[in-house]
Design a protein around this motif. Structure first.
Motif, PDB file in Angstrom:
ATOM      1  N   SER A  95      49.585  37.296  43.512  1.00  0.00           N
ATOM      2  CA  SER A  95      48.843  35.967  43.764  1.00  0.00           C
ATOM      3  C   SER A  95      48.432  35.981  45.258  1.00  0.00           C
ATOM      4  O   SER A  95      47.415  35.250  45.267  1.00  0.00           O
ATOM      5  CB  SER A  95      49.718  34.774  43.084  1.00  0.00           C
ATOM      6  N   ALA A 116      44.502  35.626  46.273  1.00  0.00           N
ATOM      7  CA  ALA A 116      43.991  34.452  46.961  1.00  0.00           C
ATOM      8  C   ALA A 116      43.408  34.983  48.123  1.00  0.00           C
ATOM      9  O   ALA A 116      42.317  34.166  48.266  1.00  0.00           O
ATOM     10  CB  ALA A 116      45.358  33.659  47.260  1.00  0.00           C
ATOM     11  N   LYS A 175      40.087  35.480  44.321  1.00  0.00           N
ATOM     12  CA  LYS A 175      40.187  35.822  43.058  1.00  0.00           C
ATOM     13  C   LYS A 175      41.268  35.276  42.299  1.00  0.00           C
ATOM     14  O   LYS A 175      42.214  34.631  42.836  1.00  0.00           O
ATOM     15  CB  LYS A 175      40.026  37.477  42.838  1.00  0.00           C
ATOM     16  N   SER A 176      41.402  35.307  40.743  1.00  0.00           N
ATOM     17  CA  SER A 176      42.709  35.107  40.275  1.00  0.00           C
ATOM     18  C   SER A 176      43.248  36.340  39.204  1.00  0.00           C
ATOM     19  O   SER A 176      42.165  37.180  38.982  1.00  0.00           O
ATOM     20  CB  SER A 176      42.264  33.781  39.351  1.00  0.00           C
TER      21      SER A 176
END
Length: 696
Positions: free
Chosen positions: A49, A53, A57-58
């Protein structure tokens, strides 16, 4: 950035750190977080994550997530796998204890043998018997299975391995027993040896099946939790696992055969090193991977890593074959020792400084982490010497405390030997470098090679700090620290092909070669592998490789001979003999004329195409690198601190040159250039160290 490029994420879960790499076309983002041993998926997802970040993006944007881990290896070494049992043929309860009846150290009177993963009270036998041709001599007694099932239930067994005599030729009894057990105990994990390792050699097959059963509940639970959490985060891409053989496989296959993952992290490192070797045109390479818990050494010749069919886990003697638990799987050939940044240092009864194999891991970690660890580690030694900047370690995500490192070194090493904390740190640094140099010498000599003739490629968080000194000890004159070396294994995952290899025993002599039977066996193996590989390959081109493992009749070890991927004919027998004899002569400088040759096993590998990158253009212009500052580093040979120039790696352009001693700092690691080396930055961005000319 390439248009329409896939977003790829990789994670390498080590004993101390979890490395994360995100790649989209030519862009790459990296990260490093402490491993969370109780729930490794938490560290993976937290690191992912953070990196996502930074890239904007995710998890939902990721097309491919590649995962490698040392969880299986560590579970075996630390004996924290499942409560496991073994079911064997009546009369063969003690195969794990008897082994091959060999002694790995002929003259050691107090020989310590590796402890079996299954204690004798949990090894059961049932009445059944197959002969070596797969003919039933005694049908399986189902009543015995019912009795064993009751005992397994009463003793709270989580996982069981079934290993019957000669099941590699006919697995009917093993499958029958497995079906009965699953019907009686639906929640029981069952490993069938003929599926995990359908090869001759009873001890190795049984050991591999037991190892698979031992780690299966742990790995299955971990992978299920990982899948569930990724789904909650919106992940819709493909999830692949890195195997010990250097290829990618599906989650389903990894859950069934987790023993294939025992060396997945180091395998990714070998892929990474092979790619770098190809980019730089280095045909003889010694890959040196030093992380937080272990150090690994492997050979790469002509841009290909050496492979093997057997690997030993948890060796009782560091460099001696036969002192560990054999696991018969396709694996990249390497030697692994407990010499990482977290390896513990101490003084033994003979007043010698020793390092490893025990590790502080990520919890409590080295003393300088201020996480509760009080025993000194290699990282503490590096910090006390001044080689590591406490403020920028791991990209500034982990603050280090040099005073705590010195206190630990004084208490455990300096005090007993009446030396300063800095000199104790130097002793630890020297010993861990000597341990790794010894491993490199042994590994190369066992393969008929000379370590000093190879270029050393270093990667892993701790390797760049130690590689120059290791190179000095083994006599290597050229060292390369590639870009993203600190997360090299995770980078290697992204270049690995989707692949699966199967090896099966089917005895056949060349003078009685049956081409129809051999073709049918190889075709069936290919069909079974493609059923696993093709869905994961998602339309990519597949290549197939077939091999026969041959030997002169009566010999103990085989040589791999390449086979054509087509139907075989009677005429092929003569071709196979010629190939075998040529390979035998290359190894032993002679062949045995007219001696009978036998085929012991057959191998099929199906994989996606893995293109080696082109050679990078050489640098034609050179400039003098400008240091950012000067730091004080303790020099143990002089017995006092010296001034050392420190450089920021991203501020050094291609062609920049500098002279050791020097430290080159980057987010994931630091490189120490000793005074015996010059260094420069090549066109790929690698740090290239070359031994200085010594005046006559």
């Amino acid at each position: 950035m390439q248009s329409g490029a896939k977003l790829k994420l990789s994670a390498d879960v080590g004993g101390t750190f979890t490395d994360i790499v995100l790649e989209e076309g030519a862009q790459r983002w990296t990260g490093k977080v402490l491993t969370t041993p109780a729930s490794p998926e938490e560290g993976v997802l937290r690191g992912a994550s953070e990196v996502l970040a930074r890239a904007g993006k995710s998890v939902a944007d990721v097309d491919l997530f590649i995962h490698g881990t040392t969880l299986a290896t560590n579970a075996i070494i630390e004996r924290r796998g499942a409560k496991v049992a073994l079911i064997a043929t009546d009369g063969f309860r003690d195969v794990l204890e008897i082994g091959t009846e060999s002694r790995y150290d002929q003259y050691e009177l107090a020989l310590v043998r590796p402890k079996p993963l299954v204690e004798r009270p949990l090894r059961f036998t049932v009445r059944e018997r197959m002969d070596a041709r797969g003919m039933v001599r005694l049908p399986l007694n189902e009543a015995d299975i019912h009795v064993v099932a009751k005992t397994l239930s009463d003793r709270g067994i989580e996982s069981v391995a079934i290993a019957f005599m000669h099941s590699y030729t006919n697995a009917a009894h093993e499958r029958q027993a497995a079906e009965l057990l699953k019907a009686l105990m639906p929640s029981l994990y069952v490993t069938v040896s003929a599926e995990v390792c359908p090869e001759i050699r009873e001890y190795e097959r049984t050991s591999t099946a037991v190892a698979n059963a031992y780690v299966q509940p742990l790995m299955d639970g971990y992978l299920l939790r990982m899948q569930d959490k990724l789904k909650l985060l919106g992940f819709k891409g493909a999830l692949c696992l890195m195997t010990s053989g250097g290829g990618l496989t599906s989650v389903e296959t990894a859950r069934k055969f987790p023993v294939r993952l025992v060396e997945s992290g180091p395998a990714g490192g070998s892929v990474f090193a092979a790619q770098i070797a190809a980019r730089l045109g280095e045909r003889k390479v010694l890959a040196f991977d030093m992380g937080g818990t272990t150090a690994k050494v492997s050979l790469i010749e002509d841009y290909r890593s050496e492979t093997s069919r057997v690997f030993e886990v948890d060796r009782a003697a560091r460099f001696l074959k036969g002192s560990g638990l054999p696991v018969r799987i396709p694996v990249i050939e390497m030697v692994e020792i407990g010499a990482g940044g977290g390896s513990l240092a101490r003084v033994d009864g003979l007043k010698r400084v020793t390092v490893g194999p025990e590790s502080a891991s990520s919890v409590p970690g080295p003393a300088c982490y201020n996480g509760g660890g009080t025993n000194p580690t290699v990282t503490d030694a590096d910090v006390a010497l001044g080689l590591v900047d406490p403020a920028t370690f791991a990209g500034g995500t982990i603050r280090l405390f040099p005073d705590l490192a010195k206190q630990a070194l004084t208490a455990s090493v300096g005090g007993p030997l009446e030396m300063s904390a800095e000199m104790a740190a130097y002793a630890v640094y020297e010993m861990v470098c000597e341990n790794m140099a010894s491993a490199a010498r042994v590994h190369t000599v066992e393969r008929g090679q000379v370590a000093s003739n190879h270029t050393v490629i270093a990667f892993g968080g701790a390797a760049p700090l130690h590689v120059a000194r290791v190179a000095e000890k083994i006599g290597a004159s050229r060292v390369i620290v590639p870009p993203n070396a600190g997360v090299g294994s995770a980078v290697g995952f992204l270049a690995a092909p989707i692949s699966y290899e199967m090896v099966k025993t089917k005895y056949m002599r060349l003078d009685a070669f049956d081409p129809a039977e051999a073709t049918q066996l190889l075709s069936d193996m290919s069909k079974e592998i493609r059923a696993w590989v093709e869905p994961a390959a998602d339309g990519e081109t597949l290549i197939e490789r077939r091999i026969a493992f041959m030997r002169y009749v009566g010999q103990g070890h085989e040589i791999a001979v390449e086979l054509p991927v087509r139907g075989l004919t009677v005429a092929d027998a003569a071709t196979f003999r010629s190939r075998y004899e040529a390979d035998y002569e290359a190894l032993f400088k002679r062949s045995i004329p007219a001696a009978a040759i036998e085929i012991m096993a057959w191998s099929v590998n199906v994989s996606t195409v893995s293109e080696m990158p082109g050679v990078v253009a050489p640098v034609t212009q050179h400039v003098t690198g400008m240091p950012n500052d000067v730091v004080r580093v303790f020099d143990g040979r002089r017995g006092k601190p010296i001034d050392v120039s420190r450089y920021q790696r991203d501020a050094l352009p291609a062609g920049a040159r500098l002279s050791g001693p020097a430290i080159i700092v980057e987010k994931e690691t630091s490189t120490f250039v000793t005074e015996n080396f010059n260094a420069w930055i090549d066109g790929l961005g690698s740090i290239v160290m070359e031994r200085k000319e010594i005046a006559a």
